[in-house]
Write a protein that holds these residues in place. Structure first.
Motif, PDB file in Angstrom:
ATOM      1  N   GLY A   1       0.761  -1.242   0.142  1.00  0.00           N
ATOM      2  CA  GLY A   1       0.023  -0.140   0.150  1.00  0.00           C
ATOM      3  C   GLY A   1       0.700   1.151  -0.018  1.00  0.00           C
ATOM      4  N   LYS A   2       0.714   2.213   0.938  1.00  0.00           N
ATOM      5  CA  LYS A   2       1.330   3.374   1.011  1.00  0.00           C
ATOM      6  C   LYS A   2       2.337   3.297   1.939  1.00  0.00           C
ATOM      7  N   ALA A   3       2.671   2.313   2.596  1.00  0.00           N
ATOM      8  CA  ALA A   3       3.653   1.935   3.626  1.00  0.00           C
ATOM      9  C   ALA A   3       4.969   1.958   3.016  1.00  0.00           C
ATOM     10  N   LYS A   4       6.143   2.803   3.238  1.00  0.00           N
ATOM     11  CA  LYS A   4       7.353   2.759   2.680  1.00  0.00           C
ATOM     12  C   LYS A   4       8.373   1.750   3.181  1.00  0.00           C
ATOM     13  N   GLY A   5       9.319   1.433   2.237  1.00  0.00           N
ATOM     14  CA  GLY A   5      10.146   0.597   2.748  1.00  0.00           C
ATOM     15  C   GLY A   5      10.073  -1.093   2.462  1.00  0.00           C
ATOM     16  N   LYS A   6      10.943  -1.846   3.077  1.00  0.00           N
ATOM     17  CA  LYS A   6      10.871  -3.162   2.895  1.00  0.00           C
ATOM     18  C   LYS A   6      10.461  -4.118   4.272  1.00  0.00           C
ATOM     19  N   ALA A   7       9.682  -4.850   4.258  1.00  0.00           N
ATOM     20  CA  ALA A   7       9.136  -5.486   5.144  1.00  0.00           C
ATOM     21  C   ALA A   7      10.099  -6.475   5.929  1.00  0.00           C
ATOM     22  N   THR A   8      10.486  -6.442   7.087  1.00  0.00           N
ATOM     23  CA  THR A   8      11.165  -7.512   7.824  1.00  0.00           C
ATOM     24  C   THR A   8      10.124  -8.152   9.043  1.00  0.00           C
ATOM     25  N   GLU A   9      10.616  -9.242   9.684  1.00  0.00           N
ATOM     26  CA  GLU A   9      10.008  -9.592  10.553  1.00  0.00           C
ATOM     27  C   GLU A   9      10.066  -8.524  11.925  1.00  0.00           C
ATOM     28  N   ALA A  10      11.196  -7.940  12.259  1.00  0.00           N
ATOM     29  CA  ALA A  10      11.287  -7.114  13.266  1.00  0.00           C
ATOM     30  C   ALA A  10      10.366  -5.890  12.986  1.00  0.00           C
ATOM     31  N   LEU A  11      10.329  -5.438  11.663  1.00  0.00           N
ATOM     32  CA  LEU A  11       9.499  -4.311  11.460  1.00  0.00           C
ATOM     33  C   LEU A  11       8.079  -4.505  11.533  1.00  0.00           C
ATOM     34  N   MET A  12       7.995  -5.922  11.123  1.00  0.00           N
ATOM     35  CA  MET A  12       6.270  -6.111  11.010  1.00  0.00           C
ATOM     36  C   MET A  12       5.825  -6.257  12.607  1.00  0.00           C
ATOM     37  N   TYR A  13       6.975  -6.833  13.695  1.00  0.00           N
ATOM     38  CA  TYR A  13       6.559  -6.698  14.901  1.00  0.00           C
ATOM     39  C   TYR A  13       6.460  -5.163  15.568  1.00  0.00           C
ATOM     40  N   GLU A  14       7.405  -4.349  15.331  1.00  0.00           N
ATOM     41  CA  GLU A  14       7.399  -3.068  15.650  1.00  0.00           C
ATOM     42  C   GLU A  14       6.073  -2.310  15.069  1.00  0.00           C
ATOM     43  N   GLU A  15       5.721  -2.485  13.975  1.00  0.00           N
ATOM     44  CA  GLU A  15       4.324  -1.903  13.572  1.00  0.00           C
ATOM     45  C   GLU A  15       3.149  -2.344  14.270  1.00  0.00           C
ATOM     46  N   ALA A  16       3.128  -3.623  14.665  1.00  0.00           N
ATOM     47  CA  ALA A  16       2.036  -4.191  15.480  1.00  0.00           C
ATOM     48  C   ALA A  16       2.081  -3.524  16.760  1.00  0.00           C
ATOM     49  N   LYS A  17       3.233  -3.381  17.185  1.00  0.00           N
ATOM     50  CA  LYS A  17       3.228  -2.661  18.634  1.00  0.00           C
ATOM     51  C   LYS A  17       2.894  -1.310  18.624  1.00  0.00           C
ATOM     52  N   GLN A  18       3.264  -0.614  17.516  1.00  0.00           N
ATOM     53  CA  GLN A  18       2.679   0.942  17.406  1.00  0.00           C
ATOM     54  C   GLN A  18       1.412   1.093  17.034  1.00  0.00           C
ATOM     55  N   LEU A  19       0.795   0.115  16.489  1.00  0.00           N
ATOM     56  CA  LEU A  19      -0.668   0.248  16.096  1.00  0.00           C
ATOM     57  C   LEU A  19      -1.488   0.079  17.358  1.00  0.00           C
TER      58      LEU A  19
END
Length: 273
Positions: free
Chosen positions: A119-137
């Motif tokens: 979508g509009k999310a920038k960057g490259k997905a990694t497992e660590a980033l996906m966890y961090e995003e979940a925490k921020q949400l």
């Protein structure tokens, strides 16, 4: 090689070793393309969503950002809570927005996260980033709701993210649609000759997270799932608490569980409590 090997045997062994190495190297560098199939959306464009929504972007650095969609009730009245929805590995929220109305009709908001590169999310997905995003949400949701008002939902690859979040943050309920024991366990039958624990960029060890989840857990899986085998998901059953549920949908495949009455009935039972 020892001289007792014939030239033909030596040639075969060399070919086998070369093939093993080539497949291993190609798999290592191309695995993200096999696992993730994002479709990006230009920042100025709109999502093709036919229901009220708001967009939230959280910058991570100059090249990476998280992007959330908040589906609210049309009248924007107070709700029972929020469903934090972590979607599958394809496209972006446009593909999964159609699942939001079930929760909205049950008087819940639905907040979905597009992983980096989706979508509009920038960057490259990694497992660590996906966890961090979940925490921020989750932290955003906590500004409005208590843990007892937060349902965490994971679909397909998102079940690993959802399971991790529920293992480190309190919530009302964890719902997993077509989950897996771990990514390596999915690949083991075909690529078990490789050291998957070292080669895989994504592990998502759901089996490690579920025993740490204090909230009730509901799992839904179809017997004819050709992407995440029922036999793989059923390995999670021994990890569930006494009152958790593993709902078997006879004949259900990976992308059609919502078409089954038992699926809709189970979801409505969870959100009506």
């Amino acid at each position: 090689m020892p001289s007792f090997f014939s030239p033909r045997i030596k040639a075969f062994i060399k070919f086998a070793l070369l093939t093993y190495a080539v497949i291993g190297i190609a798999g290592y560098y191309l695995q993200d393309k096999f696992l993730l199939h994002p479709i990006s959306i230009p920042a100025g464009d709109s999502y093709t969503i036919n229901q009220p929504y708001r967009e939230i972007e959280l910058p991570v650095d100059s090249n990476t950002s998280f992007h959330f969609i908040q589906f609210t009730r049309p009248d924007d009245t107070l709700t029972k809570g929020v469903v934090l929805y972590f979607h599958g590995n394809r496209e972006n929220i446009n593909r999964y927005a159609r699942f939001a109305p079930t929760f909205i009709e049950g008087n819940y908001e639905v907040w979905m996260a597009d992983y980096p590169g989706f979508g509009k999310a920038k960057g490259k997905a990694t497992e660590a980033l996906m966890y961090e995003e979940a925490k921020q949400l989750y932290l955003l949701a906590r500004k409005k709701y208590t843990p007892e008002q937060i349902i965490i939902y994971g679909k397909s690859i998102g079940t690993g993210v959802a399971s991790w979040l529920a293992s480190v943050r309190d919530c009302r309920h964890l719902i997993l649609e077509t989950p897996y024991y771990s990514i390596s366990s999915l690949l083991q039958p075909v690529f078990g000759i490789y050291p998957l624990s070292r080669l895989l960029h994504f592990q998502f060890p759901t089996y490690q997270y579920l025993p740490m989840v204090k909230a009730p857990i509901t799992i839904l899986h179809g017997t004819d799932d050709g992407v995440i085998r029922y036999s793989n998901a059923s390995k999670l059953i021994p990890l569930l608490k006494k009152d958790d549920r593993f709902v078997t949908i006879q004949g259900g495949s990976h992308n059609n569980l919502s078409d089954y009455p038992i699926f809709q009935q189970t979801i409505k039972e969870v959100i009506s409590r």
